[in-house]
Design an enzyme around this catalytic site. Sequence first.
Site, PDB file in Angstrom:
ATOM      1  CB  SER A   1     -25.610  65.050-128.411  1.00  0.00           C
ATOM      2  OG  SER A   1     -26.555  64.007-128.368  1.00  0.00           O
TER       3      SER A   1
ATOM      4  CG  ASP B   1     -26.232  69.002-121.095  1.00  0.00           C
ATOM      5  OD1 ASP B   1     -25.171  69.426-121.593  1.00  0.00           O
ATOM      6  OD2 ASP B   1     -26.271  68.369-120.030  1.00  0.00           O
TER       7      ASP B   1
ATOM      8  CG  HIS C   1     -24.675  65.690-122.860  1.00  0.00           C
ATOM      9  ND1 HIS C   1     -24.424  66.026-121.548  1.00  0.00           N
ATOM     10  CD2 HIS C   1     -25.754  64.883-122.835  1.00  0.00           C
ATOM     11  CE1 HIS C   1     -25.336  65.445-120.771  1.00  0.00           C
ATOM     12  NE2 HIS C   1     -26.154  64.740-121.534  1.00  0.00           N
TER      13      HIS C   1
ATOM     14  CG  ASN D   1     -21.084  70.164-123.749  1.00  0.00           C
ATOM     15  OD1 ASN D   1     -19.995  69.793-123.299  1.00  0.00           O
ATOM     16  ND2 ASN D   1     -22.233  69.669-123.311  1.00  0.00           N
TER      17      ASN D   1
HETATM   18  N1  NHR Z   1     -23.313  75.585-119.426  1.00  0.00           N
HETATM   19  C1  NHR Z   1     -24.393  76.016-120.076  1.00  0.00           C
HETATM   20  N2  NHR Z   1     -24.829  77.260-119.794  1.00  0.00           N
HETATM   21  N3  NHR Z   1     -25.053  75.284-120.988  1.00  0.00           N
HETATM   22  C2  NHR Z   1     -24.627  74.050-121.258  1.00  0.00           C
HETATM   23  O1  NHR Z   1     -25.280  73.349-122.172  1.00  0.00           O
HETATM   24  C3  NHR Z   1     -23.493  73.517-120.601  1.00  0.00           C
HETATM   25  C4  NHR Z   1     -22.838  74.346-119.677  1.00  0.00           C
HETATM   26  C5  NHR Z   1     -21.721  73.875-118.976  1.00  0.00           C
HETATM   27  C6  NHR Z   1     -21.261  72.596-119.162  1.00  0.00           C
HETATM   28  C7  NHR Z   1     -21.475  70.348-120.138  1.00  0.00           C
HETATM   29  C8  NHR Z   1     -22.562  69.481-119.474  1.00  0.00           C
HETATM   30  C9  NHR Z   1     -22.579  68.060-120.016  1.00  0.00           C
HETATM   31  O2  NHR Z   1     -22.243  67.835-121.182  1.00  0.00           O
HETATM   32  C10 NHR Z   1     -21.923  71.761-120.061  1.00  0.00           C
HETATM   33  C11 NHR Z   1     -23.014  72.212-120.792  1.00  0.00           C
HETATM   34  C12 NHR Z   1     -21.700  70.000-115.836  1.00  0.00           C
HETATM   35  C13 NHR Z   1     -22.930  69.846-115.221  1.00  0.00           C
HETATM   36  C14 NHR Z   1     -23.081  70.024-113.734  1.00  0.00           C
HETATM   37  O3  NHR Z   1     -24.124  69.717-113.173  1.00  0.00           O
HETATM   38  C15 NHR Z   1     -24.027  69.556-116.016  1.00  0.00           C
HETATM   39  C16 NHR Z   1     -23.881  69.441-117.384  1.00  0.00           C
HETATM   40  C17 NHR Z   1     -22.646  69.601-117.982  1.00  0.00           C
HETATM   41  C18 NHR Z   1     -21.548  69.883-117.203  1.00  0.00           C
HETATM   42  N4  NHR Z   1     -22.038  70.536-113.015  1.00  0.00           N
HETATM   43  C19 NHR Z   1     -22.029  70.809-111.590  1.00  0.00           C
HETATM   44  C20 NHR Z   1     -22.080  72.340-111.350  1.00  0.00           C
HETATM   45  O4  NHR Z   1     -22.559  72.711-110.279  1.00  0.00           O
HETATM   46  C21 NHR Z   1     -20.768  70.305-110.953  1.00  0.00           C
HETATM   47  C22 NHR Z   1     -20.578  68.839-111.131  1.00  0.00           C
HETATM   48  C23 NHR Z   1     -19.150  68.379-110.783  1.00  0.00           C
HETATM   49  O5  NHR Z   1     -18.269  69.204-110.524  1.00  0.00           O
HETATM   50  O6  NHR Z   1     -18.923  67.170-110.866  1.00  0.00           O
HETATM   51  O7  NHR Z   1     -21.578  73.121-112.189  1.00  0.00           O
HETATM   52  O8  NHR Z   1     -23.031  67.136-119.297  1.00  0.00           O
HETATM   53  C1  GAR Z   2     -16.852  62.588-121.990  1.00  0.00           C
HETATM   54  O1  GAR Z   2     -17.501  61.346-122.073  1.00  0.00           O
HETATM   55  C2  GAR Z   2     -17.851  63.709-122.150  1.00  0.00           C
HETATM   56  O2  GAR Z   2     -18.911  63.408-123.005  1.00  0.00           O
HETATM   57  C3  GAR Z   2     -18.353  63.835-120.754  1.00  0.00           C
HETATM   58  O3  GAR Z   2     -17.238  63.627-119.912  1.00  0.00           O
HETATM   59  C4  GAR Z   2     -16.302  62.797-120.587  1.00  0.00           C
HETATM   60  C5  GAR Z   2     -14.971  63.504-120.584  1.00  0.00           C
HETATM   61  O4  GAR Z   2     -13.960  62.628-120.931  1.00  0.00           O
HETATM   62  N1  GAR Z   2     -18.878  65.133-120.526  1.00  0.00           N
HETATM   63  C6  GAR Z   2     -19.667  65.390-119.523  1.00  0.00           C
HETATM   64  O5  GAR Z   2     -20.137  64.522-118.809  1.00  0.00           O
HETATM   65  C7  GAR Z   2     -19.965  66.853-119.351  1.00  0.00           C
HETATM   66  N2  GAR Z   2     -20.759  67.014-118.197  1.00  0.00           N
HETATM   67  P1  GAR Z   2     -12.501  63.163-121.277  1.00  0.00           P
HETATM   68  O6  GAR Z   2     -12.080  64.110-120.170  1.00  0.00           O
HETATM   69  O7  GAR Z   2     -11.671  61.920-121.271  1.00  0.00           O
HETATM   70  O8  GAR Z   2     -12.576  63.827-122.611  1.00  0.00           O
END
Ligand code: NHR
Ligand code: GAR
Length: 213
Positions: A137, A146, A110, A108
Amino acid sequence: MTHRLAVLISGSGTNLQAIMDAQKAGTLDAEIAVVFSNRASAAGLERAAQAGIPTASLDHRDYPDREQFDQAMIEVLTPYAPDTVVLAGFMRILSAVFVRHYAGRLINIHPSLLPKYRGLNTHARALEACDSEHGCSIHFVTEELDGGPLIAQAPIAVHANDTVDSLSKRVQQREHLLYPQVLQWRAQDRLALTDNGVVLDGKPLPAQGYALA
Ligand code: NHR
Ligand code: GAR
């Protein structure tokens, strides 16, 4: 054999574009086997289709729980036999079903300097805290959101007049450099998650991962 990527997106897909561009430029020796989204309207699916890359989508709202959605995703991705599953702005939290299936192959990006600001709204939180440094990261994904082992980070300086927009723009420019680089390490079989943590070229990386200059 060529390293196969499955790229998972939810939105615009600028990281996907950077990965596609690197592949085209010859700096990423991997095949994008499929681009998958949980939103059929994600602009990134169109970018992939334009480039002749297979696309697929499943709407998470059609599934009763995360586990069943994740199982359905595994079934969609399996025929593409990905060596690495790349989360690039993928916005659904993944359950143990998915994370365990792709353990050591799931990465991922982040938008923060982890372990700071796990979760959402990272740019606003960095501004709120008056941080002088921010960035992105890349980490192996584990069940801890994360919280998986870090592979690489790219820091940037925060400017006095920065807004969420200006800051996210500069972070994304760094993302677009860092992600193709890390994926090239995977493609060259140089990067792995082992019992000794993240290993690059046979040597364990520091806890913060590789730091982009
Ligand atoms: N899943 C796991 N198990 N571990 C990680 O480290 C993950 C993952 C899934 C996605 C990306 C992450 C980021 O880079 C990621 C890392 C979505 C949410 C979230 O709260 C949080 C972190 C990340 C991605 N999602 C809500 C949910 O209920 C929905 C939010 C929306 O749809 O806008 O899934 O930040
Ligand atoms: C990126 O900045 C990525 O780091 C972030 O969303 C953007 C996606 O942009 N990821 C998250 O926030 C995961 N929760 P993109 O669709 O243009 O690549």
